[in-house]
Design a protein around this motif. Structure first.
Motif, PDB file in Angstrom:
ATOM      1  N   GLY A 196       0.833  -1.193   0.000  1.00 55.15           N
ATOM      2  CA  GLY A 196       0.000   0.000   0.000  1.00 55.15           C
ATOM      3  C   GLY A 196       0.870   1.246   0.000  1.00 55.15           C
ATOM      4  N   THR A 197       0.337   2.360  -0.479  1.00 55.34           N
ATOM      5  CA  THR A 197       1.139   3.579  -0.566  1.00 55.34           C
ATOM      6  C   THR A 197       1.580   4.071   0.808  1.00 55.34           C
ATOM      7  OG1 THR A 197      -0.928   4.860  -0.674  1.00 55.34           O
ATOM      8  CG2 THR A 197       0.185   4.370  -2.756  1.00 55.34           C
ATOM      9  N   GLU A 198       0.805   3.775   1.860  1.00 53.64           N
ATOM     10  CA  GLU A 198       1.198   4.177   3.205  1.00 53.64           C
ATOM     11  C   GLU A 198       2.314   3.288   3.743  1.00 53.64           C
ATOM     12  OE1 GLU A 198      -1.801   3.106   2.359  1.00 53.64           O
ATOM     13  OE2 GLU A 198      -3.276   4.715   2.654  1.00 53.64           O
ATOM     14  N   ASN A 199       2.619   2.219   3.024  1.00 51.28           N
ATOM     15  CA  ASN A 199       3.567   1.204   3.476  1.00 51.28           C
ATOM     16  C   ASN A 199       4.765   1.129   2.536  1.00 51.28           C
ATOM     17  OD1 ASN A 199       4.495  -1.037   4.983  1.00 51.28           O
ATOM     18  ND2 ASN A 199       3.422  -2.483   3.667  1.00 51.28           N
ATOM     19  N   GLY A 200       5.041   2.250   1.843  1.00 56.26           N
ATOM     20  CA  GLY A 200       6.172   2.264   0.916  1.00 56.26           C
ATOM     21  C   GLY A 200       5.834   1.834  -0.484  1.00 56.26           C
TER      22      GLY A 200
END
Length: 450
Positions: A196-200
């Motif tokens: 996910g984008t929040e996770n890199g």
């Protein structure tokens, strides 16, 4: 007997219980015959074909996990590291009951040439498990993913092997595996992609495969003097690839009229666009793996239980589900409907028999290892983002993706011209992808000789 035929015979004898792997080896090696014949003496002396059809490494392991009732369950995990001649192994993880070593080897072999076509420095690999995430709770999926990566972590890394998602493995599963990998390794190196984008993760990655397929299809139609705008398109599946494909097709003026699932297919003559495309994400997120609720939500649509959509008349067919979903009887329906184009979004969705029939009847086929390479291309872009400790915008990603897909099509056409293949895009893609890997292998010498 020619060198190609000798190697195909050896592979069949050695891997008789793996029909999917045999299918892809025969399809690839048969189609690259002009290149092999031109270099037969060199390739034969160095056993190039024998080496390229044999994985560099195969890993099989047990995956014990605890269900919500406290009962220990055991699945099998796999990782086939097929070829690292042009870069670290790169390929997805598939969680599905059908997974066994033959499926993983077929997918890994295809991945070698798909990754080569992108022009990026990534080799071919694949992995997965016979675990079925459908019907499992988030906690059960988390416990399975943690157990899976607790074994696999020792075999992967940012410069060794970088897994991603596939069927049954999305951002949720990648996130769980990344969390466990990070805890064990005590570092954040971005080894798994599809986060996910929040996770890199990479902005635009979820739609990348579908967008890439449409960019490729656009170039394919353009080459034959046609355009996507106004075309009726039949899609199968209803997951991320179908969703991304429908989004970009609609944006470019085409009309998507079908989706499908294991339970049957949906026909929506009004067109699947706008909130209907958004609803595909809701269907997939339900965990039920059925598409019939679409017809309940949109009454003008029709649901055909137990059937596939290949009998629906369309200008372009794009299979987005799984391997061998288009068989000879489906190919005959397409030809009867007068279609000119098939573009493969799933991995090896068309049987060899169906491919030959379609080609004999002048249907242009955009092969999966070229058309669906956008997903792995963007995974490599995510690797660059993680390694550079930076963030690319979605527009950055789309621009890079479009350029890569246009180049893939152009490589395939160039190979067709060089080897007098006419408009056989399958052979063109296979030759272009194979040649880059073969040249790298020749430059690196023979393993084990000192």
């Amino acid at each position: 007997m020619s060198y190609v035929d000798e190697v195909i015979a050896k592979v069949k004898e050695k891997n008789a219980s793996e029909p999917e792997f045999l299918q892809t080896v025969e399809e690839v090696l048969t189609s690259i015959r002009p290149l092999v014949d031109a270099n037969e003496e060199k390739y034969r002396k160095l056993a190039l074909l024998e080496r390229i059809v044999e994985p560099e490494r195969q890993i099989k392991f047990r995956v014990p996990w605890v269900d919500d009732n406290g009962q220990v369950q055991v699945n099998i995990g796999y990782r086939v590291q097929f070829n690292s001649a042009i870069g670290p192994y790169k390929g997805g993880l598939r969680f599905h009951p059908s997974v066994y070593i033959g499926i993983i080897k077929f997918l890994g072999f295809e991945q070698i040439f798909k990754n080569s076509l992108t022009g990026l420095p990534i080799g071919g690999g694949k992995g997965g498990s016979d675990f079925d995430p459908n019907g499992k709770s988030d906690m059960e999926i988390m416990r399975f993913c943690q157990s899976f990566i607790t074994e696999l972590f020792r075999h992967i890394g940012p410069d060794t092997d970088v897994p991603a998602g596939d069927i049954g493995v999305g951002g949720r599963e990648i996130g769980f595996m990344m969390g466990q990998y990070k805890r064990i390794r005590d570092c954040y190196d971005g080894t798994l992609t599809g986060k996910g984008t929040e996770n890199g993760g990479l902005a635009g990655r979820a739609e990348a495969t579908g967008y890439g397929v449409v960019f490729y299809a656009r170039e394919m139609l353009k080459h034959f003097g046609e355009e996507l705008a106004g075309k009726k398109v039949v899609l199968s599946g209803f997951g991320n690839v179908t969703w991304g494909t429908a989004l970009k097709l609609t944006e470019l003026g085409a009309k998507v009229i079908t989706i499908s699932g294991p339970d049957g297919y949906i026909l929506d003559e009004d067109g699947i666009s706008g909130d209907k495309i958004d609803y595909l994400l809701e269907l997939r997120g339900s965990g039920k793996n059925i598409c019939s609720p679409y017809a309940e939500k949109y009454p003008n649509a029709k649901f055909f239980p137990g059937e596939k959509p290949w009998g629906v008349k369309a200008d372009l067919y794009i299979p987005c589900a799984t391997q061998n979903e288009i068989r000879i009887e489906d190919a005959k329906k397409m030809v009867e409907n007068g279609t000119k184009f098939l573009c493969e979004a799933a991995n090896m969705p068309t049987t060899n028999e169906a491919i030959e029939y379609l080609k004999e009847n002048n249907v242009v086929i955009g092969p999966s290892k070229a058309a669906n390479a956008g997903g792995v291309a963007c995974s490599c872009i995510e690797m660059s983002q993680n390694a550079g400790h930076t963030v690319f915008t979605a527009d950055d990603v789309y621009a890079q993706l479009e350029n890569i897909m246009v180049n893939i099509f152009n490589q395939s056409i160039a190979a067709c011209k060089k080897y007098n293949l006419g408009d056989d895009l399958i052979a063109g893609a296979n030759i272009a992808g194979f040649e880059r890997v073969a040249n790298a292998m020749l430059l690196q010498g023979i393993e084990g000789i000192v």
